[in-house]
Scaffold this motif. Sequence first.
Motif, PDB file in Angstrom:
ATOM      1  N   UNK A   4       0.850  -1.190   0.000  1.00 15.65           N
ATOM      2  CA  UNK A   4       0.000   0.000   0.000  1.00 15.65           C
ATOM      3  C   UNK A   4       0.886   1.240   0.000  1.00 15.65           C
ATOM      4  N   UNK A   5       0.310   2.356  -0.359  1.00 17.79           N
ATOM      5  CA  UNK A   5       1.037   3.623  -0.391  1.00 17.79           C
ATOM      6  C   UNK A   5       1.218   4.134   1.039  1.00 17.79           C
ATOM      7  N   UNK A   6       2.453   4.451   1.453  1.00 11.12           N
ATOM      8  CA  UNK A   6       2.682   4.923   2.818  1.00 11.12           C
ATOM      9  C   UNK A   6       1.968   6.232   3.140  1.00 11.12           C
ATOM     10  N   UNK A   8       7.814   4.207  21.445  1.00 10.54           N
ATOM     11  CA  UNK A   8       7.135   3.134  20.708  1.00 10.54           C
ATOM     12  C   UNK A   8       7.981   2.656  19.524  1.00 10.54           C
ATOM     13  N   UNK A   9       8.510   3.584  18.766  1.00 10.71           N
ATOM     14  CA  UNK A   9       9.318   3.241  17.590  1.00 10.71           C
ATOM     15  C   UNK A   9      10.635   2.577  18.009  1.00 10.71           C
ATOM     16  N   UNK A  10      11.297   3.143  19.002  1.00 16.74           N
ATOM     17  CA  UNK A  10      12.572   2.599  19.449  1.00 16.74           C
ATOM     18  C   UNK A  10      12.447   1.213  20.056  1.00 16.74           C
ATOM     19  N   UNK A  48       2.934   4.482  12.871  1.00 12.19           N
ATOM     20  CA  UNK A  48       1.850   4.393  11.904  1.00 12.19           C
ATOM     21  C   UNK A  48       1.782   3.030  11.246  1.00 12.19           C
ATOM     22  N   UNK A  49       2.738   2.156  11.567  1.00 13.89           N
ATOM     23  CA  UNK A  49       2.745   0.815  10.994  1.00 13.89           C
ATOM     24  C   UNK A  49       2.971  -0.263  12.049  1.00 13.89           C
ATOM     25  N   UNK A  50       2.976   0.138  13.333  1.00 13.06           N
ATOM     26  CA  UNK A  50       3.253  -0.821  14.404  1.00 13.06           C
ATOM     27  C   UNK A  50       2.196  -1.926  14.390  1.00 13.06           C
ATOM     28  N   UNK A  51       2.679  -3.141  14.531  1.00 14.32           N
ATOM     29  CA  UNK A  51       1.829  -4.319  14.477  1.00 14.32           C
ATOM     30  C   UNK A  51       2.097  -5.198  15.694  1.00 14.32           C
ATOM     31  N   UNK A  52       1.132  -6.017  16.093  1.00 17.26           N
ATOM     32  CA  UNK A  52       1.384  -6.903  17.228  1.00 17.26           C
ATOM     33  C   UNK A  52       2.292  -8.080  16.878  1.00 17.26           C
ATOM     34  N   UNK A  53       2.537  -8.308  15.611  1.00 17.10           N
ATOM     35  CA  UNK A  53       3.390  -9.419  15.176  1.00 17.10           C
ATOM     36  C   UNK A  53       4.836  -8.942  15.169  1.00 17.10           C
ATOM     37  N   UNK A  70      -7.297  -6.482   9.113  1.00 22.34           N
ATOM     38  CA  UNK A  70      -6.226  -5.718   8.483  1.00 22.34           C
ATOM     39  C   UNK A  70      -5.470  -4.975   9.576  1.00 22.34           C
ATOM     40  N   UNK A  71      -4.154  -5.222   9.664  1.00 20.10           N
ATOM     41  CA  UNK A  71      -3.322  -4.588  10.687  1.00 20.10           C
ATOM     42  C   UNK A  71      -2.061  -4.028  10.036  1.00 20.10           C
ATOM     43  N   UNK A  72      -1.276  -3.321  10.806  1.00 22.08           N
ATOM     44  CA  UNK A  72      -0.007  -2.807  10.301  1.00 22.08           C
ATOM     45  C   UNK A  72       0.950  -3.928   9.961  1.00 22.08           C
ATOM     46  N   UNK A  73       2.004  -3.576   9.233  1.00 27.01           N
ATOM     47  CA  UNK A  73       3.008  -4.572   8.830  1.00 27.01           C
ATOM     48  C   UNK A  73       4.385  -4.258   9.413  1.00 27.01           C
ATOM     49  N   UNK A  74       4.449  -3.244  10.266  1.00 19.91           N
ATOM     50  CA  UNK A  74       5.740  -2.816  10.809  1.00 19.91           C
ATOM     51  C   UNK A  74       6.291  -1.609  10.067  1.00 19.91           C
ATOM     52  N   UNK A  75       5.771  -1.371   8.860  1.00 18.14           N
ATOM     53  CA  UNK A  75       6.147  -0.190   8.073  1.00 18.14           C
ATOM     54  C   UNK A  75       4.879   0.534   7.659  1.00 18.14           C
TER      55      UNK A  75
END
Length: 186
Positions: A46-48, A118-120, A127-132, A153-158
């Motif tokens: 998807x487009x970021x 959160x990011x660190x 905006x892409x954080x996922x539980x996986x 549908x969830x985030x993918x890490x990016x």
Amino acid sequence: MRAPLGTFDDARPAPDALDLLTRPVADAVRHWRGTVPARELVHVDTDPEWADTATFVEHYGPELLTTSANCVVVAGKRGGETTLAACVVLSTTRVDVNGVVRRQLGARKASFAAMDTAVGATGMEYGGITPIGLPADWPVLVDAAVTDLPYVLIGSGTRRGKLIVPGKALAELPNAVVLDGLGVAA
């Protein structure tokens, strides 16, 4: 491959998209365990610029709003100790931080973690954080409404890309706790 939700030009089993995932998410997919096979986790490109839920559903289809979930990082504090955890709720709800989360973590105070924290701590993009792929010692609090969905549908890490996974797969993540009422009306 056709994604189980939405209409996406590029959908493939997550094990075939490891190069598009952040290291922690790719490692979690690579070492996936549970009753749901890893090939049932689907990566969609998807487009970021459209990663945030409101613009995402505006661009990719309003029907995705009811099958999307957000993963947010929270910090529970008690005494001098801070516990980071992830909360997964439907995108049409908000996390009950001061009620359900605070009680579940046994914290005196709970709040959303700062973006840099959160990011660190996750190794994922905001905006892409996922539980996986979260740190192994984190509690992963999942609203029961999310696990009840055939696919979510969830985030993918990016910010570029999403994952579509069976809701029940989220209940099987390490340290997952399924809770009623974690997500409340927004």
